[in-house]
Design a protein around this motif. Structure first.
Motif, PDB file in Angstrom:
ATOM      1  N   VAL A 137       6.716   1.553   7.009  1.00 51.89           N
ATOM      2  CA  VAL A 137       7.319   0.982   5.797  1.00 51.89           C
ATOM      3  C   VAL A 137       6.724  -0.400   5.527  1.00 51.89           C
ATOM      4  CG1 VAL A 137       9.457   0.287   4.671  1.00 51.89           C
ATOM      5  CG2 VAL A 137       9.458   2.243   6.226  1.00 51.89           C
ATOM      6  N   ALA A 138       6.603  -1.210   6.585  1.00 51.38           N
ATOM      7  CA  ALA A 138       6.039  -2.550   6.438  1.00 51.38           C
ATOM      8  C   ALA A 138       4.597  -2.483   5.938  1.00 51.38           C
ATOM      9  CB  ALA A 138       6.114  -3.295   7.769  1.00 51.38           C
ATOM     10  N   THR A 139       3.813  -1.574   6.513  1.00 49.49           N
ATOM     11  CA  THR A 139       2.411  -1.415   6.106  1.00 49.49           C
ATOM     12  C   THR A 139       2.320  -0.973   4.648  1.00 49.49           C
ATOM     13  OG1 THR A 139       1.784  -0.817   8.362  1.00 49.49           O
ATOM     14  CG2 THR A 139       0.242  -0.225   6.613  1.00 49.49           C
ATOM     15  N   TRP A 140       3.172  -0.033   4.278  1.00 45.58           N
ATOM     16  CA  TRP A 140       3.194   0.492   2.903  1.00 45.58           C
ATOM     17  C   TRP A 140       3.624  -0.583   1.908  1.00 45.58           C
ATOM     18  CZ3 TRP A 140       7.866   1.730   0.069  1.00 45.58           C
ATOM     19  CH2 TRP A 140       7.650   2.434  -1.117  1.00 45.58           C
ATOM     20  N   LEU A 141       4.638  -1.377   2.263  1.00 45.25           N
ATOM     21  CA  LEU A 141       5.098  -2.454   1.381  1.00 45.25           C
ATOM     22  C   LEU A 141       4.008  -3.494   1.166  1.00 45.25           C
ATOM     23  CD1 LEU A 141       8.802  -3.058   2.488  1.00 45.25           C
ATOM     24  CD2 LEU A 141       8.010  -2.364   0.221  1.00 45.25           C
ATOM     25  N   LYS A 142       3.292  -3.829   2.226  1.00 41.99           N
ATOM     26  CA  LYS A 142       2.202  -4.807   2.089  1.00 41.99           C
ATOM     27  C   LYS A 142       1.143  -4.287   1.117  1.00 41.99           C
ATOM     28  CE  LYS A 142      -0.685  -8.188   2.882  1.00 41.99           C
ATOM     29  NZ  LYS A 142      -1.305  -8.408   1.586  1.00 41.99           N
ATOM     30  N   LYS A 143       0.857  -2.988   1.204  1.00 42.43           N
ATOM     31  CA  LYS A 143      -0.121  -2.397   0.288  1.00 42.43           C
ATOM     32  C   LYS A 143       0.386  -2.444  -1.147  1.00 42.43           C
ATOM     33  CE  LYS A 143      -2.773   1.858  -0.482  1.00 42.43           C
ATOM     34  NZ  LYS A 143      -3.033   3.245  -0.005  1.00 42.43           N
ATOM     35  N   LYS A 144       1.682  -2.194  -1.333  1.00 46.21           N
ATOM     36  CA  LYS A 144       2.265  -2.203  -2.671  1.00 46.21           C
ATOM     37  C   LYS A 144       2.300  -3.616  -3.266  1.00 46.21           C
ATOM     38  CE  LYS A 144       3.598   2.097  -3.546  1.00 46.21           C
ATOM     39  NZ  LYS A 144       3.118   2.832  -4.748  1.00 46.21           N
ATOM     40  N   LEU A 145       2.635  -4.594  -2.452  1.00 52.53           N
ATOM     41  CA  LEU A 145       2.805  -5.964  -2.934  1.00 52.53           C
ATOM     42  C   LEU A 145       1.495  -6.743  -2.970  1.00 52.53           C
ATOM     43  CD1 LEU A 145       6.153  -6.800  -1.105  1.00 52.53           C
ATOM     44  CD2 LEU A 145       5.832  -6.374  -3.552  1.00 52.53           C
TER      45      LEU A 145
END
Length: 280
Positions: A137-145
């Protein structure tokens, strides 16, 4: 108290500028705190109230006392019953950087990365498990933001909030960022400063919060949907507002809030509520 209200700022300026009398002036400066009510407290008084085994002096920054009180990082401090000093203007924050330590106890900003409040072995085991579960989730959020944040990580300081923005060890608080920006005159300098300061921001998420659990489910089932994109930005922007940051596009934020209200009205209302307090 009246004397301090009239002349206190001069003691703080002296603490910052007069290195020869720095240690003496530390004893006189006063700040608001989470346990001082409407009065301010000295460092000696703070130390006298410290919990057994506490070896650090904790502080939080915010533009005004209320902004400091509602900082998400305060949640864990209240839970552990630690007193926290409130740095409510740029001079206070500069003062805290100048003090460094007092009576052998280091000054620690609870809104900075690396906050260590001590964990039991059971808490460490639980945290390791959560980090593995929510690492994706953290990795995915960083990619999104993208460049909006330096990184995304699991938080140790949150209890009731889904997320918060903190600064790296050498980063500046949003209050200090605005103060420093107001001191510059070159538009190119402003632009360079804004990019550098924003890249210091770290988004911390609370894996125990239902919003983050819902976000994990959305990532797994519909990662590219419009509703998922809205949820990502709402988590980030709410954390930004509560952290004292200025959001990039208030218009887009308002549209997302309106969509959330329309969805709630369409379903006849949903259990629970989300309260947002904007501190100006």
């Amino acid at each position: 108290e009246g004397f301090w209200n009239s002349y206190g700022k001069y003691f703080k300026v002296g603490l910052v500028e007069d290195l020869d009398y720095k240690d003496e002036l530390k004893r006189f400066v006063r700040f608001f705190s989470s346990k001082s009510g409407d009065n301010q407290t000295s460092l000696d008084e703070y130390v006298s109230r410290m919990k057994e085994g506490q070896d650090k002096i904790y502080f939080v920054t915010g533009e005004g006392k209320r902004a400091a009180e509602i900082a998400p990082a305060m949640e864990k401090m209240r839970q552990k019953d630690y007193e926290v000093l409130y740095m409510v203007d740029p001079l206070d924050e500069i003062c805290s950087q100048s003090i460094v330590d007092y009576d052998g106890k280091k000054m620690v900003d609870i809104n900075k990365a690396g906050l260590d409040l001590g964990m039991s072995e059971d808490e460490k085991t639980e945290r390791e498990s959560l980090m593995k579960e929510f690492e994706s989730v953290a990795t995915w959020l960083k990619k999104k933001l993208g460049e909006r944040v330096q990184k995304v990580q699991i938080s140790e300081r949150l209890v009731d909030s889904p997320a918060t923005l903190v600064q790296g060890e050498w980063g500046m608080s949003p209050m200090m960022q605005r103060y420093m920006k107001s001191q510059t005159t070159s538009s190119s300098s402003d632009s360079a400063f804004a990019i550098g300061s924003r890249n210091q921001a770290i988004l911390e998420i609370n894996p125990d919060h239902n919003v983050i659990k819902s976000l994990k489910n959305a990532m797994e089932t519909a990662p590219e949907s419009e509703s998922t994109e809205d949820m990502v930005m709402m988590v980030f922007e709410t954390a930004s507002l509560l952290g004292g940051y200025t959001i990039e596009d208030p218009g887009d934020f308002a549209k997302r809030v309106t969509k959330l209200m329309e969805a709630s009205a369409g379903s006849g209302g949903a259990p629970g509520s989300m309260d947002a307090e904007v501190v100006s």
